[in-house]
Design a protein around this motif. Structure first.
Motif, PDB file in Angstrom:
ATOM      1  N   CYS B 110      39.574  20.934  11.708  1.00 24.07           N
ATOM      2  CA  CYS B 110      40.708  21.072  12.617  1.00 24.07           C
ATOM      3  C   CYS B 110      41.924  20.391  12.010  1.00 24.07           C
ATOM      4  CB  CYS B 110      40.405  20.482  13.990  1.00 24.07           C
ATOM      5  SG  CYS B 110      41.827  20.590  15.104  1.00 24.07           S
ATOM      6  N   CYS B 113      43.164  17.402  14.714  1.00 24.88           N
ATOM      7  CA  CYS B 113      42.410  16.175  14.988  1.00 24.88           C
ATOM      8  C   CYS B 113      41.398  15.849  13.900  1.00 24.88           C
ATOM      9  CB  CYS B 113      41.702  16.279  16.336  1.00 24.88           C
ATOM     10  SG  CYS B 113      40.328  17.450  16.336  1.00 24.88           S
ATOM     11  N   ARG B 115      38.640  17.101  13.229  1.00 30.64           N
ATOM     12  CA  ARG B 115      37.241  17.376  13.551  1.00 30.64           C
ATOM     13  C   ARG B 115      36.648  18.262  12.453  1.00 30.64           C
ATOM     14  NH1 ARG B 115      35.526  17.501  18.709  1.00 30.64           N
ATOM     15  NH2 ARG B 115      37.715  17.632  19.298  1.00 30.64           N
ATOM     16  N   CYS B 150      40.913  23.480  16.673  1.00 28.85           N
ATOM     17  CA  CYS B 150      39.691  23.477  17.467  1.00 28.85           C
ATOM     18  C   CYS B 150      39.993  23.691  18.947  1.00 28.85           C
ATOM     19  CB  CYS B 150      38.922  22.180  17.279  1.00 28.85           C
ATOM     20  SG  CYS B 150      39.642  20.764  18.126  1.00 28.85           S
ATOM     21  N   GLN B 152      39.408  21.960  21.682  1.00 26.33           N
ATOM     22  CA  GLN B 152      40.017  20.817  22.375  1.00 26.33           C
ATOM     23  C   GLN B 152      41.514  20.728  22.109  1.00 26.33           C
ATOM     24  OE1 GLN B 152      37.088  20.788  21.045  1.00 26.33           O
ATOM     25  NE2 GLN B 152      35.658  19.375  22.047  1.00 26.33           N
ATOM     26  N   CYS B 153      41.891  20.898  20.857  1.00 28.38           N
ATOM     27  CA  CYS B 153      43.302  20.780  20.507  1.00 28.38           C
ATOM     28  C   CYS B 153      44.115  21.949  21.064  1.00 28.38           C
ATOM     29  CB  CYS B 153      43.473  20.661  19.003  1.00 28.38           C
ATOM     30  SG  CYS B 153      42.933  19.055  18.372  1.00 28.38           S
ATOM     31  N   ALA B 155      43.435  23.368  23.893  1.00 23.48           N
ATOM     32  CA  ALA B 155      43.542  23.036  25.322  1.00 23.48           C
ATOM     33  C   ALA B 155      44.675  22.041  25.553  1.00 23.48           C
ATOM     34  CB  ALA B 155      42.219  22.463  25.820  1.00 23.48           C
ATOM     35  N   LYS B 156      44.764  21.057  24.676  1.00 27.19           N
ATOM     36  CA  LYS B 156      45.810  20.032  24.808  1.00 27.19           C
ATOM     37  C   LYS B 156      47.209  20.626  24.775  1.00 27.19           C
ATOM     38  CE  LYS B 156      43.329  16.267  22.672  1.00 27.19           C
ATOM     39  NZ  LYS B 156      43.051  15.799  21.321  1.00 27.19           N
TER      40      LYS B 156
END
Lengths: 162, 162
Positions: B110, B113, B115, B150, B152-153, B155-156
């Motif tokens: 990612c 972040c 990841r 990714c 999560q990122c 979504a942020k």
DNA sequence: TTCTCTGCAAACGCTTTGCATTTCA
DNA sequence: TGAAATGCAAAGCGTTTGCAGAGAA
């Protein structure tokens, strides 16, 4: 120099952009057309392989400071005029991005003599997309470079066969 | 930690080598079994993702000098106990090579972040071999890593949808 | 005891940056 | 004239290395 009809050698380099076209792009991005900048673009235009900052600086022949080369390659990269490559030796290398192309391609590098061949093959898009989907990633890209021993270097190390 | 039956997560890591097995390999190569060496191997054993020298050193908690970490990772790489990865950020990262495997695989990283996901997909062998043949190269290998954003990122940064 | 390994500190190569000055638009 | 680019020098960062002392076999 020769071999102008090669189909697989340097497909992206067959059409060389004139320097005036490159400086026009600078103007479009409202960047100044300076001596160092033109010289750097001209050096890149004249070379078929990715060049390191230090190599560009050497080819320039003291025409500008090494720091200026670094700064300009960042600028040119941001503008999309130049593409950065990483062969894993801790040195960034740059190529001029050809007209109407994103410059995406890969290389085959000789681990003995550092000879570089530009490659057309790419990782299959469908597989890449499946990969992204499976792991929930977007905006997926890849870095891919090939390494091996070129014909000349094989010949050097091979025992002479009578 | 959980998800022990995942088929695509970390296929190579399902079987963790015990530390004694690793030190046995040191002995086979007639290298000394020292404190720093065992500690480094143990840190790598406990981590699922490629680690940078500095990260290994930090995980050790002042158990040895950073230069010793660098030297040992070279040694372990030469022995084939460890594999080096390059994500293009100028920092080498290392993974323990699993038993009965050459450790060849790739990653999806990612860009926000950092990841890291281990990947099974690989560049098609036949294509790679055709490539080598066409250009007269032997001993061909490749470096391949994927990059993206990714879940999560995403979504942020995504606007909240009610 | 011997050869390897380690800690410490210095150096190295690529890259970035701060600042005063120059240069393009 | 004003903003951007340059030169110069210093620093940042990952990595390597020389050397003397410590530790494994």
């Amino acid at each position: 120099m020769n071999n102008p009809c090669s189909q697989h050698q340097h497909p992206h380099r067959l059409v060389q952009q004139p320097l005036t076209e490159l400086t026009a792009k600078l103007r479009q991005h409202s960047r100044k057309i300076t001596g160092p900048r033109q010289a750097i673009l001209d050096v890149l235009r004249r070379h078929q392989n990715p060049m390191a900052n230090r190599e560009i600086h050497a080819a320039l022949g003291q025409e500008c400071d090494l720091a200026t080369v670094y700064r300009n390659l960042h600028t040119l990269e941001d503008m999309g005029l130049v593409r950065r490559f990483d062969f894993g030796d801790g040195t960034a290398r740059f190529e001029l991005v050809p007209e109407g192309d994103d410059g995406h391609h890969h290389h085959l590098i000789c681990t003995r003599c550092s000879r570089i061949v530009e490659i057309d093959e790419c990782f299959p898009v469908e597989v890449e997309q499946a990969l992204a989907r499976r792991h929930g990633f977007t905006e997926i890209t890849h870095k891919l470079e090939f390494f091996g021993v070129c014909a000349q270097c094989q010949a050097k190390s091979a025992p002479a066969v009578p």
